[in-house]
Design a protein around this motif. Structure first.
Motif, PDB file in Angstrom:
ATOM      1  N   TYR A  64       0.831  -1.214   0.000  1.00 33.69           N
ATOM      2  CA  TYR A  64       0.000   0.000   0.000  1.00 33.69           C
ATOM      3  C   TYR A  64       0.863   1.262   0.000  1.00 33.69           C
ATOM      4  CZ  TYR A  64      -4.304  -2.599   0.671  1.00 33.69           C
ATOM      5  OH  TYR A  64      -5.381  -3.439   0.480  1.00 33.69           O
ATOM      6  N   ALA A  65       1.981   1.201   0.717  1.00 30.90           N
ATOM      7  CA  ALA A  65       2.854   2.373   0.761  1.00 30.90           C
ATOM      8  C   ALA A  65       3.406   2.698  -0.620  1.00 30.90           C
ATOM      9  CB  ALA A  65       3.998   2.139   1.746  1.00 30.90           C
ATOM     10  N   TRP A  66       3.791   1.661  -1.382  1.00 28.88           N
ATOM     11  CA  TRP A  66       4.358   1.898  -2.706  1.00 28.88           C
ATOM     12  C   TRP A  66       3.330   2.479  -3.668  1.00 28.88           C
ATOM     13  CZ3 TRP A  66       9.107   2.660  -3.899  1.00 28.88           C
ATOM     14  CH2 TRP A  66      10.133   2.052  -3.190  1.00 28.88           C
ATOM     15  N   TYR A  67       2.058   2.179  -3.462  1.00 28.75           N
ATOM     16  CA  TYR A  67       1.019   2.831  -4.266  1.00 28.75           C
ATOM     17  C   TYR A  67       0.969   4.329  -3.966  1.00 28.75           C
ATOM     18  CZ  TYR A  67      -3.569   4.263  -5.963  1.00 28.75           C
ATOM     19  OH  TYR A  67      -4.589   4.936  -6.591  1.00 28.75           O
ATOM     20  N   VAL A 109       2.334  11.320  -3.917  1.00 31.20           N
ATOM     21  CA  VAL A 109       2.738  12.488  -3.142  1.00 31.20           C
ATOM     22  C   VAL A 109       3.132  13.623  -4.096  1.00 31.20           C
ATOM     23  CG1 VAL A 109       4.426  13.372  -1.484  1.00 31.20           C
ATOM     24  CG2 VAL A 109       3.471  11.076  -1.190  1.00 31.20           C
ATOM     25  N   ILE A 110       3.681  13.260  -5.261  1.00 31.08           N
ATOM     26  CA  ILE A 110       4.093  14.239  -6.265  1.00 31.08           C
ATOM     27  C   ILE A 110       3.054  14.374  -7.373  1.00 31.08           C
ATOM     28  CG2 ILE A 110       5.879  14.873  -7.920  1.00 31.08           C
ATOM     29  CD1 ILE A 110       6.761  14.962  -4.995  1.00 31.08           C
ATOM     30  N   ILE A 165      -0.588  15.336   0.795  1.00 31.65           N
ATOM     31  CA  ILE A 165      -0.300  14.984   2.184  1.00 31.65           C
ATOM     32  C   ILE A 165      -1.148  13.797   2.629  1.00 31.65           C
ATOM     33  CG2 ILE A 165       0.445  17.311   2.769  1.00 31.65           C
ATOM     34  CD1 ILE A 165      -2.202  17.719   4.221  1.00 31.65           C
ATOM     35  N   GLN A 166      -2.319  13.598   2.006  1.00 32.35           N
ATOM     36  CA  GLN A 166      -3.097  12.403   2.302  1.00 32.35           C
ATOM     37  C   GLN A 166      -2.327  11.153   1.890  1.00 32.35           C
ATOM     38  OE1 GLN A 166      -6.437  11.531  -0.188  1.00 32.35           O
ATOM     39  NE2 GLN A 166      -7.566  10.501   1.425  1.00 32.35           N
ATOM     40  N   ASN A 167      -1.747  11.166   0.689  1.00 33.52           N
ATOM     41  CA  ASN A 167      -0.979  10.014   0.223  1.00 33.52           C
ATOM     42  C   ASN A 167       0.306   9.838   1.024  1.00 33.52           C
ATOM     43  OD1 ASN A 167      -2.042   8.523  -2.335  1.00 33.52           O
ATOM     44  ND2 ASN A 167      -2.561  10.670  -2.681  1.00 33.52           N
TER      45      ASN A 167
END
Length: 472
Positions: free
Chosen positions: A91-94, A99-100, A402-404
């Motif tokens: 999930y983190a890699w998604y 973020v950008i 910032i949500q991601n």
């Protein structure tokens, strides 16, 4: 995955475009067109409904595959021999690329690719990412699975921007709010189908292969990629229909209307920063929990895997029909902060029930489903109330970013907490995140009250204020 964030900027575009004069007998002259049936005439409602069907299915594959890890949590942990911390990296890699990319998605659609080509490119990223993800499982290479999720993430959020841009292009000034509600419902339908069918597919593949393992997992995930291919086909058909409408109606390609200026961040008000805190504090207690929920319900409540998948999907099941209804309710009543306070308190109560009681978890999860839908309806429109129109693109882009970032970091933290301390401490952690959102809601109410209470106006009062503003 974030819902409806970029829509406010789209809705705030001018409602009319300058008419382009047509010479008699030209291809733009309505009188010179050959008669078409209603279903093939881009100017008719029936044709727009056909377009809407493809539009809704455009994001189906992305939402279906986003929560593949949650639907196959036990299988991935066993077959890939992972701990929970490594599992949550999926999930983190998604989230990391978004973020950008939240700042760039609208720019790429407007200035680089155009809506038609951009939609196809983002769909290809989603397809390619899911195929790489499945291939990593087939080859027992977890790093390749992580890379696949990264590629998948590059396309996922930007595809949602493209989907909303298509909606505005075809339905602006007509049935737009209904279309947004239907798109959100279809997205939640994709998540629900994934939660309830992927485990069943895995068991059937296991029966054919003869044993569980990474091969069975890889084949299951590869079958799931068929939904992404289906969505890619919808993107191609939409591009054809939009190009055809442009030729027949002299219709321009849709644009997001987003204007991103990072220098606007310095002008953000305290109210907007509190909205950002609410967004992060709330959603990091929902999506990572769903990602880890299946094993939680098996271990604490002795559910079967099928029952655990069913209850873990109830948030999405409720959200599908509830989001349009609750959105209509918030639109009609106003009082956004009060609705948001109710949603956050209900979510905190749901997590506390799951953490400290053995009550039937269907109660807590149903409450969480309603609260999640309500918060989305009350939270995201408030950004448009606190920033001027020319800063909306920056504000929504920053909010998504910032949500991601929060989802990426909290996903990793949640996996580590679960590995080291168990589900009770993880639920306490989620309660703390929701409590942070609650504190921010209370502070937002107080700040807004001291500044005149514009955020918490009733719908009628806000309408009167808007008329005065328009008159000036």
């Amino acid at each position: 995955m974030a819902d409806g964030e970029e829509r406010r900027g789209l809705l705030d575009e001018d409602e009319s475009e300058p008419a382009i004069p047509s010479l008699p007998g030209s291809r733009h002259d309505p009188a010179s067109r050959r008669p078409m049936s209603a279903i093939t005439d881009p100017s008719t409602l029936l044709h727009r409904i056909v377009v809407l069907v493809f539009m809704c299915f455009l994001g189906f594959g992305s939402y279906f595959c986003y929560d593949n890890p949650a639907a196959l949590q036990t299988q991935i942990l066993q077959d890939m021999q992972l701990n929970t911390s490594k599992f949550m990296q999926l999930y983190a890699w998604y989230s990391w690329p978004n973020v950008i990319l939240c700042f760039l998605g609208g720019f790429l659609i407007d200035r680089v690719f155009g809506i038609r080509l951009g939609t196809v490119i983002f769909s290809l990223f989603v397809c390619g990412g899911q195929v790489i993800f499945a291939t990593g499982a087939l080859l027992n290479m977890f790093w390749l699975m992580e890379f696949g999720r990264f590629v998948f993430g590059i396309g996922g959020e930007s595809l949602a921007v493209a989907q909303n841009t298509y909606a505005v292009s075809w339905f602006k000034g007509k049935e737009l709010n209904l279309v947004f509600g239907l798109q959100l419902s279809m997205a939640r339908l994709g998540s629900t189908v994934n939660m309830n069918i992927m485990g069943w597919i895995y068991s059937r593949i296991q029966g054919l292969v003869g044993f569980p393992g990474y091969t069975t997992l890889g084949i299951t995930l590869m079958i799931g990629s068929a939904t992404c291919i289906f969505s890619l086909i919808c993107a191609l058909i939409l591009g054809f229909l939009d190009k055809r409408a442009e030729r027949i109606l002299n219709k321009e390609q849709g644009k997001t209307g987003e204007v991103i200026k990072l220098t606007d961040v310095k002008d953000f008000s305290l109210s907007l920063w509190l909205i950002f805190i609410i967004c992060v504090g709330y959603y990091v207690a929902v999506f990572p929990f769903i990602g880890l929920g299946q094993v939680f319900f098996i271990e604490k409540f002795n559910f079967s895997p099928g029952e655990a998948r069913a209850i873990n999907s109830i948030v999405y099941i409720i959200s599908a029909p509830a989001s349009p209804v609750l959105g209509f309710l918030v639109d009609r009543t106003g009082k956004n902060i009060i609705w948001m306070l109710f949603a956050v308190l209900s979510t905190l109560a749901a997590h506390m029930m799951l953490a400290f009681t053995f009550w039937n978890p269907w109660i807590a999860m149903s409450l969480l489903g309603v609260s999640y839908s309500l918060l989305a309806c009350a939270l995201w429109p408030m950004v448009a109330f606190v920033v001027p129109e020319h800063q909306l693109g920056t504000a929504y882009g920053f909010m998504q970013s910032i949500q991601n970032l929060g989802l990426a970091l909290i996903s990793i933290a949640a996996g580590s907490i679960l590995d080291s301390s168990g589900y009770l401490f993880l639920e306490v952690f989620f309660c703390a995140c929701v409590s942070l959102a609650l504190i921010a809601v209370v502070m937002l109410y107080l700040v807004d009250f001291l500044r005149g209470g514009e955020l918490n106006l009733s719908a009628s009062a806000r309408g009167k204020l808007q008329k005065i503003s328009d008159a000036e």
